[in-house]
Motif scaffolding. Structure first.
Motif, short mmCIF file in Angstrom:
data_model
loop_
_atom_site.label_atom_id
_atom_site.label_comp_id
_atom_site.label_asym_id
_atom_site.label_seq_id
_atom_site.Cartn_x
_atom_site.Cartn_y
_atom_site.Cartn_z
N THR A 62 0.78 -1.26 -0.07
CA THR A 62 -0.10 0.07 -0.03
C THR A 62 0.86 1.28 0.14
O THR A 62 1.77 1.18 0.57
N GLY A 63 0.36 2.27 -0.72
CA GLY A 63 0.94 3.59 -0.80
C GLY A 63 0.11 4.73 -0.58
O GLY A 63 -1.30 4.59 -1.51
N THR A 64 0.12 5.66 0.13
CA THR A 64 -0.85 6.50 0.22
C THR A 64 -0.13 8.06 0.05
O THR A 64 0.94 8.41 0.54
N THR A 65 -0.84 8.83 -0.42
CA THR A 65 -0.40 10.29 -0.76
C THR A 65 -1.59 11.17 -0.61
O THR A 65 -2.74 10.75 -1.05
N SER A 66 -1.26 12.52 -0.23
CA SER A 66 -2.30 13.66 -0.43
C SER A 66 -1.86 14.79 -0.84
O SER A 66 -0.82 15.29 -0.58
N ARG A 81 3.72 9.09 -6.91
CA ARG A 81 4.49 8.84 -5.82
C ARG A 81 3.66 7.81 -4.80
O ARG A 81 4.53 7.01 -4.09
N ILE A 85 5.72 4.48 -3.26
CA ILE A 85 5.66 4.07 -1.91
C ILE A 85 5.15 2.77 -1.95
O ILE A 85 5.95 1.81 -1.37
N THR A 89 7.69 -0.93 -0.30
CA THR A 89 7.19 -1.82 0.74
C THR A 89 7.22 -3.20 0.46
O THR A 89 7.09 -3.67 -0.58
N PRO A 325 -4.03 7.13 5.17
CA PRO A 325 -3.67 6.08 6.34
C PRO A 325 -3.86 6.31 7.58
O PRO A 325 -4.06 7.47 8.03
N VAL A 327 -3.52 4.75 11.62
CA VAL A 327 -2.87 4.06 12.41
C VAL A 327 -3.75 3.60 13.58
O VAL A 327 -3.52 2.78 14.59
N ALA B 39 4.47 -2.51 6.98
CA ALA B 39 4.19 -1.17 6.86
C ALA B 39 2.83 -0.68 7.50
O ALA B 39 1.81 -1.21 6.97
N GLU B 40 2.71 0.19 8.45
CA GLU B 40 1.41 0.54 9.10
C GLU B 40 0.92 1.91 8.53
O GLU B 40 -0.17 1.98 8.18
N GLU B 41 1.62 2.78 8.07
CA GLU B 41 1.52 3.96 7.33
C GLU B 41 2.75 4.49 6.58
O GLU B 41 3.95 4.48 7.02
N ILE B 42 2.64 4.53 5.34
CA ILE B 42 3.59 5.29 4.56
C ILE B 42 3.03 6.48 3.69
O ILE B 42 2.19 5.84 2.74
N SER B 43 3.20 7.71 3.75
CA SER B 43 2.48 8.37 3.16
C SER B 43 3.31 9.80 2.87
O SER B 43 4.13 10.16 3.80
N ASP B 44 2.89 10.34 1.83
CA ASP B 44 3.40 11.84 1.55
C ASP B 44 2.11 12.59 1.41
O ASP B 44 1.27 12.29 0.58
#
Lengths: 444, 480
Positions: A62-66, A81, A85, A89, A325, A327, B39-44
């Motif tokens: 998983t990859g997250t952007t904003s 991006r 990411i 991983t 994301p 947590v 990975a719990e959180e990978i963010s930009d």
């Protein structure tokens, strides 16, 4: 941002994304807030903003952007991006899938009155509070917030959900040199806010608690008004009504489902679809929200799920995902505590000696498993003797196991109020609780 | 950008402002968190926009937008002025600003390695190396490691002719081990809880933190806590570790010295302050050895910057000298209102927020003994380390803190481990009970990356220099 614009951007991203699964969350907000203190407005702000979040899952990575820049290049960069990411991983074997499309309940969440409310309208309403404060030789402070939000959630499995909502909230503290009183209101339609009623309430509390007396810390009967109960319940929810804490065995619900954890007169549920709570009809993954009974007649019944935690137990999401994301895991953020059959006046009349609490301040979790919270009372704490409010008392610190408190509830009011907390909304009655532990006292 | 900002200020002048400022900000944040080997959180994320603050008819207005173009600037200036006029509808007096000399300057955080140029693979490898050591302990059921990087690129300009460009870089990292037993959950963190240590710096911080080298120790401590004795309930001598003391300074000194709180403008949410103006230069808030500064200039402090968000140069200010309360942190408005000189502590969370008075680096200055000497000099007491919970009343008097771990001190030596410790007190009594502060060898500027204030809520990054210190006759074990 219109629903059409959301659809256009979201579908463009889905078309561009080569990932196995892709989710697009778009939030557009137009909000304003007026703060007042010392009987005048001192801060007055407005914000127009958008937020685009992209979550991609490729080979269970998983990859997250904003971003809030919605140019073509910026959107493409954000997607690129997110993919980078994800590619950096390792696969998460516990990830099964984003949720699939399900019908949600249509709800009326938007008020034109609120969306079109102007700075001068807020000032005029606040003037009602300040006029009352001036008449009573008190000072008024507070904040009046109005705004609208449009949200869109789209994923590559067919989900496309949009909703527009408005909210109007106001809180006020009236102060004398030695006391204070609090009142608040949270509404979809700003026209339902009654500043005359709030002014009377806050002024009454401030005037009744002038020159408060100090009482010794100890175990007391308490009458907790809805703002205090809501604060306590939301921390309880944060400690353990979510499936992530439950699965990690750090929740007070872990291993306790079906067991008695509070008094039989306590039933707590979460329902984002109820018109009495003003939630969105779907969560931040686009899953319809379900009404979930958390504690029923004292028995631990359920926790709430998002898709990730649900799939770990081969269950369906209950519609409680936060934006990715995340947590913290899924959260119950539209809580209800079942009402009882008496009035607050009856609670007071039946109390030989006790403390009435308007609200808590700076509550924090000391032990999430044992549900021990600490915090202070503020803005209207009163001594009750022989069935009457006698005087204000200096504010007290509580250190209390909340499940124990909910096992000692003697009376529950018939009326409930909707309260806004740090973690969401909570509709709750007033509670009368025995053996509530105050462990300290302050100087005012 | 220069043209657009000047355009905004020009439009504001035509709207009849007596003062206006514009902030254009772009903020980039990278968050990486791993948990239990995944990975719990990978963010930009990035956020870009502008905000315009105007004074019209003697009161403030502020409006902001994420659309950065001329047409939107014109609309937002008009909205800001309309809001200011609405503010003036309920005014008791006009806002007066303390005078400033217009300046044109640039500032940039000194950075050795830009964290946004370091590969994700390298960052993840550093985190996994430390996190997998945590998991070697059987009873550690949750192992976590995280890094966070924030880069703020902002331009401030005012109708008074000030023009400042700043680039602020913040970095942070930490690890945490959670041991779960039959009916108990215990956590240990390094180098601090709530995400670790944070400074204004680049990726060079991460290597200095030596996460991997400290993983085994904290995992062992978390497991040992499951079987440790409960902290007893008693009044005793307490020695606070540096990071816990940093939060104690933050909550019981840092917030009460904010002059906006003192003057009542944060009442409804955060409250007021026991440090009312009559206490200035009169209240003995601490013992003679207590000296506290607000220092926005100290290298690498998380509250370090070049200029505040009103364009005032960063300053170092005495707050407590030899126990006497002698200074507030303030803004141009509150300084003028109280006849003080402005010490430049106004900061906004981003382009979409107005600046508020925020802590810079509120530092408890080091004392004489080494930490070893301080413990050796303590016959009987409890040593508490690493914050777990915090709560304080709305005038900042009655506080209660919980820490992750405690140890008994007996005859100058740290002995048995104690779990679930907490302590409580009243702020001036507590600081007057301070009889030893350890020296500069154990003095660290701890970063607090998540200080909340204001409505709408704003999060600020603040720093607190502290070394372990000793306090007499403190209530511990509350609620036991």
């Amino acid at each position: 941002m219109t629903h059409k614009e959301i659809e256009k951007i979201s579908k463009k991203i889905l078309n561009l994304s080569p990932a196995d699964q892709t989710e697009v969350l778009l939030i557009s907000q137009d909000s304003a807030l007026t703060r007042f203190a010392n009987n005048q407005i001192h801060q007055n702000v407005a914000e127009k903003n958008v937020k685009l979040s992209i979550r991609v899952i490729d080979n269970k990575r998983t990859g997250t952007t904003s971003t809030n820049i919605l140019s073509d290049k910026s959107i493409e960069d954000a997607l690129k991006r997110a993919l980078e990411i994800a590619n950096s991983t390792s696969p998460d074997p516990d990830f099964k899938s984003l949720p699939k499309k399900k019908q949600h309940k249509e709800m009326s969440l938007f008020s034109k009155n609120t969306a079109e409310y102007q700075p001068i309208d807020r000032a005029k309403e606040i003037s009602i509070l300040i006029s009352k404060a001036n008449r009573e030789d008190l000072t008024a402070a507070g904040a009046f917030d109005t705004g609208s939000l449009t949200i869109g959630i789209t994923n590559s499995l067919g989900i496309f959900k949009t909703a527009s909502l408005t909210e109007a909230s106001i809180n006020t503290v009236f102060m004398s040199p030695s006391s204070s009183g609090y009142a608040d209101s949270y509404e979809k339609d700003v026209k339902n806010i009654n500043c005359h009623r709030l002014a009377d309430l806050a002024a009454c509390k401030a005037l009744k608690s002038i020159e408060p007396v100090a009482i010794k810390p100890g175990s007391y009967k308490v009458i907790l008004e809805p703002a205090a109960v809501a604060d306590m319940l939301m921390y309880l929810a944060f400690c353990g009504f979510g499936a992530l804490a439950y699965q990690e065995r750090r929740s007070f619900m872990s291993g306790k489902l079906g067991q008695k954890i509070t008094g039989e007169n306590i039933t707590i549920w979460d329902d984002g679809t109820s018109p009495d709570n003003l939630g969105l009809p779907f969560d931040f993954e686009g899953t319809p929200k379900q009404k979930i009974i958390l504690i029923e007649n004292g028995l631990a019944k359920n926790v709430v799920y998002d898709s990730y935690t649900a799939h770990k137990e081969d269950k369906e999401s209950t519609g409680h995902a936060l934006p990715a994301p995340n947590v913290y895991g899924p959260q119950a953020s539209n809580l209800f505590l079942k009402n009882g059959g008496c009035s607050t006046d009856e609670m007071i009349a039946s109390t030989k000696k006790g403390i009435l609490v308007t609200r808590f301040h700076y509550t924090n979790i000391e032990d999430p498993l044992k549900t021990i919270l600490t915090g202070m009372t503020r803005d209207g704490t009163f001594l009750i003797e022989n069935g009457e409010i006698i005087c204000g008392v200096k504010n007290l610190r509580f250190t209390q196991n909340i499940l124990t408190a909910l096992s000692n509830v003697e009376m529950i009011s018939n009326k409930t109020e909707l309260k806004q907390t740090f973690f969401g909304l909570c509709r709750t009655p007033t509670l009368k609780i025995d053996d509530f532990n105050f462990t300290g006292v302050t100087e005012f | 950008m220069r043209e657009l900002i000047n355009f905004g200020l020009d439009v504001a002048k035509t709207c009849g402002v007596t003062y206006a400022d514009v902030r254009v900000e772009k903020v980039k944040i990278q968050s990486i968190a791993i948990k239990n080997g995944k990975a719990e959180e990978i963010s930009d994320s990035e956020s870009y926009g502008f905000g315009i603050r105007t004074l019209v008819n003697g009161r403030w207005g502020f409006a902001s937008s994420s659309k950065v173009n001329e047409e939107e600037v014109q609309k937002i200036v008009a909205l800001s002025c309309e809001i200011a006029k609405a503010s003036a509808f309920l005014k008791k007096k006009d806002v007066v600003l303390s005078p400033v000399e217009p300046i044109k300057e640039n500032y940039e955080t000194p950075v050795e390695i830009n964290p946004f140029t370091v590969s994700l693979e390298k960052k993840l490898s550093t985190l996994y190396e430390a996190e997998e050591i945590l998991r070697k302990e059987r009873d550690i059921k949750i192992s976590q490691a995280s890094m966070n990087f924030i880069f703020k690129d902002k331009t401030f300009a005012s109708t008074e002719g000030t023009w400042i460009k700043q680039k602020i870089m913040m970095s942070g990292a930490g690890i945490a081990a959670t041991a779960i037993g039959e009916s108990d959950v215990q956590i240990r963190s390094y180098p601090n809880s709530h995400g670790g240590q944070f400074t204004t710096s680049g990726y060079e911080l991460i290597d200095k933190l030596r996460l991997k080298d400290n993983a085994e120790k904290i995992a062992g401590e978390a497991v040992a806590l499951l079987k440790a004795e409960e902290c007893p309930s008693k009044i005793t001598t307490v020695v606070l570790g540096g990071s816990q003391l940093a939060l104690q300074v933050h909550e019981s000194i840092g917030h009460p010295i904010e002059l906006d709180r003192v003057l009542g403008t944060e009442v409804s949410l955060a409250g007021t302050s026991f440090l009312t103006p009559d206490k200035l230069n009169h209240l003995k808030i601490g013992s003679d050895i207590v000296n506290i500064t607000a220092d926005a200039t100290i290298p690498q402090g998380l509250g370090t910057f070049g200029y505040d968000d009103e364009g005032i140069p960063a300053k170092k200010v005495d707050i407590v000298r030899n126990g006497l309360f002698i200074g507030y942190i303030n803004s141009r408005e509150t300084a003028a209102e109280t006849g003080q000189s402005c010490n430049g502590t106004m900061r906004a969370d981003g382009w979409n927020r107005i600046p508020l008075i925020r802590m810079t680096n509120i530092n408890l200055l080091p004392g004489e003994p080494s930490f070893k000497e301080l413990i050796a000099d303590t016959k009987d007491g409890i040593y508490l380390e690493t914050n777990k919970s915090w709560s304080i009343d709305d005038k900042r008097l009655n506080f209660q803190f919980g820490t992750e771990i405690g140890w008994e001190i007996k005859n100058g030596k740290i002995k048995g481990m104690l779990k679930n410790p907490n302590y409580t007190g009243i702020t001036p009594e507590f600081w007057n009970a301070c009889d030893a502060i350890s020296n500069k060898d154990s003095w660290i500027i701890w970063g607090t990356p998540n200080c909340g204030k204001g409505e709408p809520m704003q999060v600020a990054q603040t720093g607190h220099g502290a070394s372990p210190a000793r306090f007499r006759n403190i209530q511990v074990g509350v609620g036991k």
